[in-house]
Design a protein around this motif. Sequence first.
Motif, PDB file in Angstrom:
ATOM      1  N   LYS A 122       4.726  31.992 -10.583  1.00  0.00           N
ATOM      2  CA  LYS A 122       3.751  32.898  -9.982  1.00  0.00           C
ATOM      3  C   LYS A 122       3.273  33.962 -10.987  1.00  0.00           C
ATOM      4  CE  LYS A 122       2.848  33.085  -6.023  1.00  0.00           C
ATOM      5  NZ  LYS A 122       1.621  32.637  -5.387  1.00  0.00           N
ATOM      6  N   LEU A 123       4.171  34.476 -11.785  1.00  0.00           N
ATOM      7  CA  LEU A 123       3.789  35.476 -12.789  1.00  0.00           C
ATOM      8  C   LEU A 123       2.833  34.878 -13.826  1.00  0.00           C
ATOM      9  CD1 LEU A 123       7.214  37.264 -13.349  1.00  0.00           C
ATOM     10  CD2 LEU A 123       5.192  38.222 -12.221  1.00  0.00           C
ATOM     11  N   VAL A 124       3.090  33.639 -14.206  1.00  0.00           N
ATOM     12  CA  VAL A 124       2.231  32.964 -15.186  1.00  0.00           C
ATOM     13  C   VAL A 124       0.879  32.623 -14.565  1.00  0.00           C
ATOM     14  CG1 VAL A 124       1.963  30.860 -16.571  1.00  0.00           C
ATOM     15  CG2 VAL A 124       4.147  32.069 -16.565  1.00  0.00           C
ATOM     16  N   HIS A 179       6.078  32.394 -22.442  1.00  0.00           N
ATOM     17  CA  HIS A 179       7.097  32.708 -23.453  1.00  0.00           C
ATOM     18  C   HIS A 179       7.573  34.161 -23.389  1.00  0.00           C
ATOM     19  CE1 HIS A 179       3.454  34.015 -25.615  1.00  0.00           C
ATOM     20  NE2 HIS A 179       4.274  34.845 -26.252  1.00  0.00           N
ATOM     21  N   GLU A 180       6.875  35.009 -22.612  1.00  0.00           N
ATOM     22  CA  GLU A 180       7.284  36.405 -22.449  1.00  0.00           C
ATOM     23  C   GLU A 180       8.151  36.611 -21.215  1.00  0.00           C
ATOM     24  OE1 GLU A 180       3.950  39.057 -22.671  1.00  0.00           O
ATOM     25  OE2 GLU A 180       3.357  38.333 -24.642  1.00  0.00           O
ATOM     26  N   LYS A 192       8.864  42.014 -27.058  1.00  0.00           N
ATOM     27  CA  LYS A 192       8.451  40.612 -27.155  1.00  0.00           C
ATOM     28  C   LYS A 192       8.656  39.869 -25.842  1.00  0.00           C
ATOM     29  CE  LYS A 192       9.491  40.454 -32.061  1.00  0.00           C
ATOM     30  NZ  LYS A 192      10.420  39.969 -33.082  1.00  0.00           N
ATOM     31  N   ILE A 193       9.586  40.341 -25.036  1.00  0.00           N
ATOM     32  CA  ILE A 193       9.859  39.758 -23.723  1.00  0.00           C
ATOM     33  C   ILE A 193       9.408  40.776 -22.688  1.00  0.00           C
ATOM     34  CG2 ILE A 193      11.657  38.940 -22.144  1.00  0.00           C
ATOM     35  CD1 ILE A 193      13.293  38.150 -24.643  1.00  0.00           C
ATOM     36  N   ARG A 194       8.585  40.349 -21.732  1.00  0.00           N
ATOM     37  CA  ARG A 194       8.065  41.266 -20.704  1.00  0.00           C
ATOM     38  C   ARG A 194       8.919  41.277 -19.455  1.00  0.00           C
ATOM     39  NH1 ARG A 194       1.716  40.353 -20.161  1.00  0.00           N
ATOM     40  NH2 ARG A 194       1.970  41.965 -18.606  1.00  0.00           N
ATOM     41  N   VAL A 195       9.493  40.142 -19.107  1.00  0.00           N
ATOM     42  CA  VAL A 195      10.304  40.031 -17.892  1.00  0.00           C
ATOM     43  C   VAL A 195      11.584  39.289 -18.260  1.00  0.00           C
ATOM     44  CG1 VAL A 195      10.427  39.128 -15.540  1.00  0.00           C
ATOM     45  CG2 VAL A 195       8.236  39.947 -16.438  1.00  0.00           C
ATOM     46  N   LEU A 221      17.899  37.911 -27.047  1.00  0.00           N
ATOM     47  CA  LEU A 221      17.124  38.194 -25.840  1.00  0.00           C
ATOM     48  C   LEU A 221      17.033  39.699 -25.598  1.00  0.00           C
ATOM     49  CD1 LEU A 221      18.293  35.451 -23.300  1.00  0.00           C
ATOM     50  CD2 LEU A 221      16.041  35.696 -24.345  1.00  0.00           C
ATOM     51  N   ILE A 222      18.144  40.389 -25.739  1.00  0.00           N
ATOM     52  CA  ILE A 222      18.172  41.839 -25.546  1.00  0.00           C
ATOM     53  C   ILE A 222      17.278  42.523 -26.578  1.00  0.00           C
ATOM     54  CG2 ILE A 222      19.675  43.873 -25.677  1.00  0.00           C
ATOM     55  CD1 ILE A 222      21.900  41.977 -24.499  1.00  0.00           C
TER      56      ILE A 222
END
Length: 106
Positions: free
Chosen positions: A30-32, A40-41, A65-68, A57-58
């Motif tokens: 759903k987010l995508v 990839h985020e 670089k990671i949103r969720v 990941l942390i």
Amino acid sequence: MHRKARSFIFSDLGTYKPNQWNIYSEIKRKLVEDHDIPAHEIRFIQEAKNDKQRKELIKGMNEGKIRVLFGSTSMLGTGVNAQKRAVAVHHLDTPWRPSDLAAKGR
């Protein structure tokens, strides 16, 4: 969501399993599809198979670089320290243990 803002999503109802329907994968879909967040985020703490991957990941969360980042309370809770850019923490289920409920009111 601001491009540098990050969110944590906690769920203890199920676990992430690649190539199987689960609540984690459904929310990612759903987010995508509905919110145009690049796939990839959006990551799952369960993807980390060792301490080095977990630290990456942390680091990705803290660097933006990671949103969720999804995870269970036990895997993503205490000691993660990826809150540098976090703006939201979402809990998808209610605590089941009385000790979890008692601590919330203090």
